[in-house]
Write a protein that holds these residues in place. Structure first.
Motif, mmCIF file in Angstrom:
data_model
loop_
_atom_site.group_PDB
_atom_site.id
_atom_site.type_symbol
_atom_site.label_atom_id
_atom_site.label_comp_id
_atom_site.label_asym_id
_atom_site.label_seq_id
_atom_site.Cartn_x
_atom_site.Cartn_y
_atom_site.Cartn_z
ATOM 1 N N LEU A 419 47.421 46.696 44.895
ATOM 2 C CA LEU A 419 46.013 46.309 44.832
ATOM 3 C C LEU A 419 45.157 47.561 44.940
ATOM 4 C CD1 LEU A 419 44.664 43.476 44.679
ATOM 5 C CD2 LEU A 419 44.256 43.656 47.140
ATOM 6 N N PHE A 420 44.149 47.671 44.056
ATOM 7 C CA PHE A 420 43.285 48.846 44.022
ATOM 8 C C PHE A 420 41.836 48.430 44.246
ATOM 9 C CE2 PHE A 420 47.009 50.173 41.739
ATOM 10 C CZ PHE A 420 47.162 51.502 42.070
ATOM 11 N N SER A 421 41.075 49.331 44.850
ATOM 12 C CA SER A 421 39.641 49.112 44.982
ATOM 13 C C SER A 421 38.979 49.274 43.613
ATOM 14 C CB SER A 421 39.036 50.120 45.961
ATOM 15 O OG SER A 421 39.085 51.430 45.413
ATOM 16 N N ALA A 422 37.710 48.924 43.537
ATOM 17 C CA ALA A 422 36.973 49.033 42.273
ATOM 18 C C ALA A 422 36.913 50.470 41.785
ATOM 19 C CB ALA A 422 35.569 48.472 42.434
ATOM 20 N N SER A 423 37.046 51.433 42.717
ATOM 21 C CA SER A 423 37.005 52.840 42.328
ATOM 22 C C SER A 423 38.374 53.405 41.997
ATOM 23 C CB SER A 423 36.384 53.667 43.464
ATOM 24 O OG SER A 423 37.174 53.561 44.636
ATOM 25 N N GLY A 424 39.430 52.586 42.147
ATOM 26 C CA GLY A 424 40.773 53.023 41.775
ATOM 27 C C GLY A 424 41.604 53.571 42.915
ATOM 28 N N SER A 425 41.234 53.291 44.174
ATOM 29 C CA SER A 425 42.024 53.741 45.318
ATOM 30 C C SER A 425 43.011 52.652 45.727
ATOM 31 C CB SER A 425 41.109 54.078 46.510
ATOM 32 O OG SER A 425 40.228 55.122 46.174
ATOM 33 N N PRO A 426 44.269 52.991 46.033
ATOM 34 C CA PRO A 426 45.250 51.973 46.428
ATOM 35 C C PRO A 426 44.900 51.353 47.778
ATOM 36 C CG PRO A 426 46.165 54.174 46.695
ATOM 37 C CD PRO A 426 44.848 54.347 46.015
ATOM 38 N N LEU A 427 45.027 50.028 47.869
ATOM 39 C CA LEU A 427 44.681 49.294 49.090
ATOM 40 C C LEU A 427 45.913 48.673 49.748
ATOM 41 C CD1 LEU A 427 41.551 47.393 47.693
ATOM 42 C CD2 LEU A 427 41.538 49.432 49.166
ATOM 43 N N ASN A 428 46.687 47.941 48.991
ATOM 44 C CA ASN A 428 47.847 47.214 49.522
ATOM 45 C C ASN A 428 48.988 47.266 48.526
ATOM 46 O OD1 ASN A 428 45.272 45.853 50.527
ATOM 47 N ND2 ASN A 428 46.789 45.024 51.961
ATOM 48 N N GLU A 429 50.184 46.979 49.065
ATOM 49 C CA GLU A 429 51.363 46.950 48.213
ATOM 50 C C GLU A 429 52.278 45.821 48.645
ATOM 51 O OE1 GLU A 429 53.414 50.734 47.217
ATOM 52 O OE2 GLU A 429 55.167 49.781 48.095
ATOM 53 N N ARG A 430 52.843 45.165 47.662
ATOM 54 C CA ARG A 430 53.855 44.128 47.924
ATOM 55 C C ARG A 430 54.899 44.254 46.829
ATOM 56 N NH1 ARG A 430 57.362 40.217 48.717
ATOM 57 N NH2 ARG A 430 56.648 38.216 49.605
ATOM 58 N N VAL A 431 56.154 44.251 47.196
ATOM 59 C CA VAL A 431 57.206 44.334 46.190
ATOM 60 C C VAL A 431 57.931 42.999 46.100
ATOM 61 C CG1 VAL A 431 57.538 46.826 46.301
ATOM 62 C CG2 VAL A 431 58.786 45.353 47.858
ATOM 63 N N VAL A 432 58.339 42.674 44.890
ATOM 64 C CA VAL A 432 59.018 41.411 44.594
ATOM 65 C C VAL A 432 60.255 41.738 43.772
ATOM 66 C CG1 VAL A 432 58.822 39.144 43.513
ATOM 67 C CG2 VAL A 432 56.809 40.207 44.534
ATOM 68 N N PHE A 433 61.354 41.086 44.081
ATOM 69 C CA PHE A 433 62.550 41.309 43.271
ATOM 70 C C PHE A 433 62.587 40.262 42.165
ATOM 71 C CE2 PHE A 433 66.834 41.564 41.819
ATOM 72 C CZ PHE A 433 67.148 42.909 41.974
ATOM 73 N N ILE A 434 62.633 40.761 40.932
ATOM 74 C CA ILE A 434 62.732 39.889 39.761
ATOM 75 C C ILE A 434 64.203 39.746 39.388
ATOM 76 C CG2 ILE A 434 62.020 39.535 37.376
ATOM 77 C CD1 ILE A 434 59.727 39.496 39.430
#
Length: 919
Positions: A419-434
């Motif tokens: 997830l990124f802010s409107a200015s392009g800075s990373p906010l959160n991360e979640r990984v999912v196994f496909i």
């Protein structure tokens, strides 16, 4: 006041043009992120290595057969980056027993280790495999497998280790219980045992004792910081009779000094007023998951959640934190003990990126915000291995948004959602196994399910896609007697578990193949918990967004080798136009070249096999030899701590009991036929009073004041630093000026007791300070060992030998440092213009011998009780997807396990296990 969130459902059905379509502006921040990510992965493609081995554990005398698959990119295509693979066999003491260098062709390689008794003894070993290019990403992503080697039937001492943990005030005390028995299980009573507790080259503690009536000896291990003992080992010597002792080594299998419990809020942080999934992981002192229970209480001591393990010490609960409150977990362990752990503190502002549901063809993602972020816009990117599958802007309404992401066309593996802010800075991360149906479906058949001993068997192999279409691929196949080598598929590594999972995650994964060999709703749910507790760590977003690529220190080897270097003057200025000659006397190979303006030279298009060495000589443009010739050499990677401590086996006799009984049967059968058998071929290493001698003057190791052997993990960059920092070292170095001007710079001089210079011998020849400087200031790659003698005049004189002693013109022999190189070729008058270079060449690979019992001379009367019945690393299925393999069964009866793994040109992976019986 409690806020009740209302959610707005937003569905993304097509990425080409959808409700959440990516804003089409040149300056869009998310566009920049995608471009930066692509640029980063273009500059840093990630190679992976997987080894398919013939069986899960071995005995001394066996051969490890393996095939390597080297892939690159999100779709696991066979790599064309590297032309050489390095495979290390690493001992329990974290030293390299043997290293192979193997050529990689079309992304694959084959090799083998022969486990002779000179190379190995009973213990826990590691196989580590990597390319030079992979070193740029770090050793965390090497192939690194822990496995067991049991002793052969010549073993007369069996041993195991258990641990007892007790608490005293704030410390955890560890007691090791060693138990020694003979081959029949009878305790070895009243036997003297001495021990050293070691970590790499460091001795942490020494001691000894006598075994009790149960053959046991208790050792109190020293208190240490958490994790300090996790990669140490206990070297013991048990005295059987007289001067005969048998060595036994035990791993100190402690991941921490108490059960470690960690909590992981989904996507990063707890947000007040937002319901979040909180995962947890409990790891025991042995590195394995622990089945804890417990409750979550708020600061008012009200229970708000419950802790229940779902799989291997892992689980999760839901929590909606409230502003002004803190939360604690009261944990109960299997032994009834309990303690309280604080949960991470919640914050008022932020986002929670959560996965609501993972269906067959889609993943439902929810974004929730804190109270102060009721309406705004964020960016969402989903990528795997640098390939971007989703990039979009997402409007947040009433504090939330829900997005459905189609996953049918995504390759199996770890999908990283950021997830990124409107200015392009990373906010959160979640990984999912496909986990899609995109692997090769192997069909294995034989014409019947039960066979006779030594009967020929034909195996038909059909490789199909998920749609049932034929697939051409490259495969390896092992057949082993499962009665001789019992195996547990869930515990093993597989091409699926490593390429798709382990190679992208730091840290230990318990039972990695559990998630793949029988996939179900439960395995997928537990795999998602693993994603919550370990996650994806291939790169840092800060580096990506700043367009800062890591410095790629290591170049990819090419299949055809080259030798490069430079020629410089004694004051380190480049020699332009100099002549360099390279010679191999054994083959008669000679070639010359001219240095460029920077003094650089290169000899290209060489195919170097192991054991081929060279003499490289440089000169200036006029033929003068007062130059330094330097050949470029890549130092090997350090041996990192074993992350797979949960796979370390502290009770080897139990694991190998069946294999050992099978080996004994085979030996008895060979002896009946008048053949020597393994009893005579494999002899256990026994240490006797007369120790082996070495070096000039033939002194024993016990006569030396210090014997130093290089260790790749030592925190030193040169030999002089290593000698000075070694355990119990009595060597110090002073830097003196070269007043003659002949040595080209200051000198490092070894000093004993602040006043006496050591004499240095290199390969038994006394070397003057000018000429041993290059050995002291370089790394220890060519050093076999260093012997130091200080106090005894008699030992000093014996080590020097009469010739060197007479040259010193003194009646009092000075202290001595004797350096022995691996090449043994340090010249008496060390000429800096000449370099002896012994590169690591490609190793010879044996072919697996498969007897054919339809030929009389290949049908001996002696029993064939091999546990690996067949190994074939070169099975091809062409356009028809079909291949047939034929071989003969051994005399083993019971269940035979056929394991086939492989890959095709498009990166589709394959693994299949098939069983039949021999009566």
């Amino acid at each position: 006041m409690k806020i009740k969130a209302r959610y707005t459902l937003v569905i993304v059905g097509c990425l080409m043009a959808g409700l959440l379509a990516f804003t089409q502006k040149a300056e869009d921040p998310i566009d920049k992120v995608v471009a930066s990510l692509q640029q980063w992965f273009d500059a840093n493609p990630q190679e992976k290595v997987y080894l398919h081995t013939d069986k899960p554990y071995y005995l001394v005398g066996d051969t490890i057969w393996f095939k390597a698959y080297v892939t690159v990119g999100s779709e696991n295509q066979l790599s064309a980056i590297s032309g050489a693979l390095y495979v290390d066999l690493i001992t329990e003491g974290d030293s390299i027993a043997k290293q192979l260098k193997l050529p990689i062709t079309t992304g694959m390689s084959v090799g083998n280790f022969v486990l002779d008794d000179d190379l190995t003894r009973e213990g826990n070993y590691r196989i580590r495999a990597y390319t030079q290019w992979m070193r740029n990403a770090g050793a965390d992503y090497f192939y690194d497998k822990t496995f067991t080697i049991g002793n052969s039937i010549t073993n007369s001492v069996f041993a195991k280790i258990d641990y007892v943990y007790t608490k005293s005030s704030s410390k955890t005390n560890i007691k090791a219980i060693l138990k020694y028995t003979d081959e029949k299980g009878n305790p070895l009573v009243s036997k003297n045992v001495s021990y050293q507790l070691k970590e790499s080259y460091r001795i942490l503690a020494t001691g000894g004792g006598k075994t009790n009536a149960a053959g046991e000896l208790s050792i109190n291990l020293p208190n240490a910081k958490p994790g300090e003992l996790s990669n140490s080992y206990l070297m013991t010597k048990v005295n059987l009779s007289g001067s005969e002792t048998v060595p036994k080594t035990f791993p100190i299998k402690t991941a921490s000094l108490q059960t470690d419990v960690q909590f992981f809020p989904e996507s990063g942080s707890l947000i007040n007023g937002v319901k979040s999934k909180v995962a947890f992981k409990a790891t025991g002192t042995n590195g394995l998951g622990v089945a804890i229970t417990g409750v979550i209480n708020d600061s008012d001591n009200k229970q708000v959640a419950q802790i229940d393990v779902k799989h291997l010490g892992m689980g999760y609960f839901y929590l909606t934190p409230q502003a002004g409150k803190s939360y604690t977990a009261t944990i109960t362990y299997p032994d009834g003990a309990s303690n309280t752990v604080n949960l991470p503190a919640a914050v008022n502002d932020g986002y929670v990126l959560s996965v609501l549901n993972q269906q067959k063809d889609s993943v439902l993602v929810r974004i929730n915000t804190g109270a102060t972020k009721a309406a705004n816009t964020v960016g969402l990117i989903g990528q795997m291995g640098g390939k971007v599958y989703f990039s979009m802007t997402v409007p947040i309404q009433n504090g939330s948004a829900v997005v459905s992401l189609p996953t049918k066309e995504i390759a199996s593996g770890i999908l990283q959602l950021t997830l990124f802010s409107a200015s392009g800075s990373p906010l959160n991360e979640r990984v999912v196994f496909i986990q899609n149906n995109d692997n090769i479906d192997l069909k294995i058949n034989s014409n019947k399910k039960a066979y006779a001993r030594r009967e020929k068997i034909d195996i038909d192999i059909d490789a199909l896609s998920g749609l049932g279409k034929p697939v051409g691929g490259n495969f390896s196949m092992s057949v082993m007697s499962e009665d001789a080598v019992p195996s547990y598929e869930a515990n093993e590594n597989s091409i699926f578990s490593h390429i798709l999972l382990s190679s992208d995650i730091k840290g230990y994964i318990e039972k990695p193949n559990y998630y793949f060999f029988k996939p179900s709703d439960d395995t997928k749910a537990n795999l998602d918990i693993l994603m919550l507790t370990q996650g994806y760590r291939r790169f840092n977003w800060t580096d990506v967004l700043s367009n800062t690529s890591p410095a790629n220190t290591y170049k990819a080897d090419k299949l055809i080798n080259e030798i490069t270097g430079k020629v410089v003057t004694f004051d380190n200025k480049p020699v332009a136009g100099g002549r360099v000659i390279i010679i191999n006397n054994k083959t008669g190979f000679t070639r010359d070249t001219i240095t460029d303006k920077n003094g650089r030279f290169a000899f290209t298009r060489l195919l170097i096999t192991n054991g081929i060495d060279f003499t490289v000589q440089g000169a200036n443009a006029k033929g003068g030899k007062r130059v330094n010739t330097i050949v470029d050499q890549v130092t090997p990677p350090v041996i990192s701590f074993n992350k797979n401590i949960g796979d370390v086996n502290a009770d080897i006799p139990t694991l190998i009991k069946t294999a050992l009984e099978n080996s004994l049967k085979q030996d008895l059968e060979m002896q009946k036929q008048g053949k020597p058998g393994r009893v005579k071929e494999l002899r256990e290493v026994r240490i006797r009073a007369a120790k082996p001698k070495f070096g000039a003057g033939a002194i024993t190791e016990s006569q030396a004041d210090m014997v130093f052997r290089p260790d790749s993990r030592m925190p030193c960059t040169s030999l002089w630093e290593c000698l000075q920092e070694a355990n119990r070292s009595r060597v110090r170095f002073q830097q003196l000026l070269d007043t003659t001007g002949e040595c080209g710079g200051p000198l490092w001089i070894p000093i004993f007791q602040q006043k006496t210079q050591y004499v240095i011998l290199i390969d038994s020849v006394m070397i003057q300070p000018c000429y041993y400087q290059s050995v002291l200031i370089n790394n220890t790659e060519d050093i076999a060992k260093v012997v130091v003698s200080c106090d005894s005049y008699a030992i000093n004189a014996k080590l020097l030998g009469p010739l060197n002693l007479s040259r010193l013109n003194t009646r009092i022999p000075p202290p001595v440092i004797a350096i022995y190189t691996k090449s043994g070729n340090f010249r008496k008058s060390s000429d800096p213009s000449i370099v002896h270079y012994a590169p690591k060449g490609y190793d010879y690979v044996r072919e697996f011998y498969a007897p054919k019992y339809n030929i009389p001379q290949n049908n001996p009367a002696a029993a064939d009780l091999r546990s690996t019945v067949y190994w074939n690393p070169r099975i091809l299925t062409g356009p028809t997807g079909h291949s047939k393999v034929s071989y003969y069964n051994s005399d083993q009866t019971g269940t035979y396990r056929v394991t086939i793994e492989g890959i095709n040109a498009e990166g589709m992976l394959a693994r299949k296990v098939y069983r039949y019986t021999v009566q």
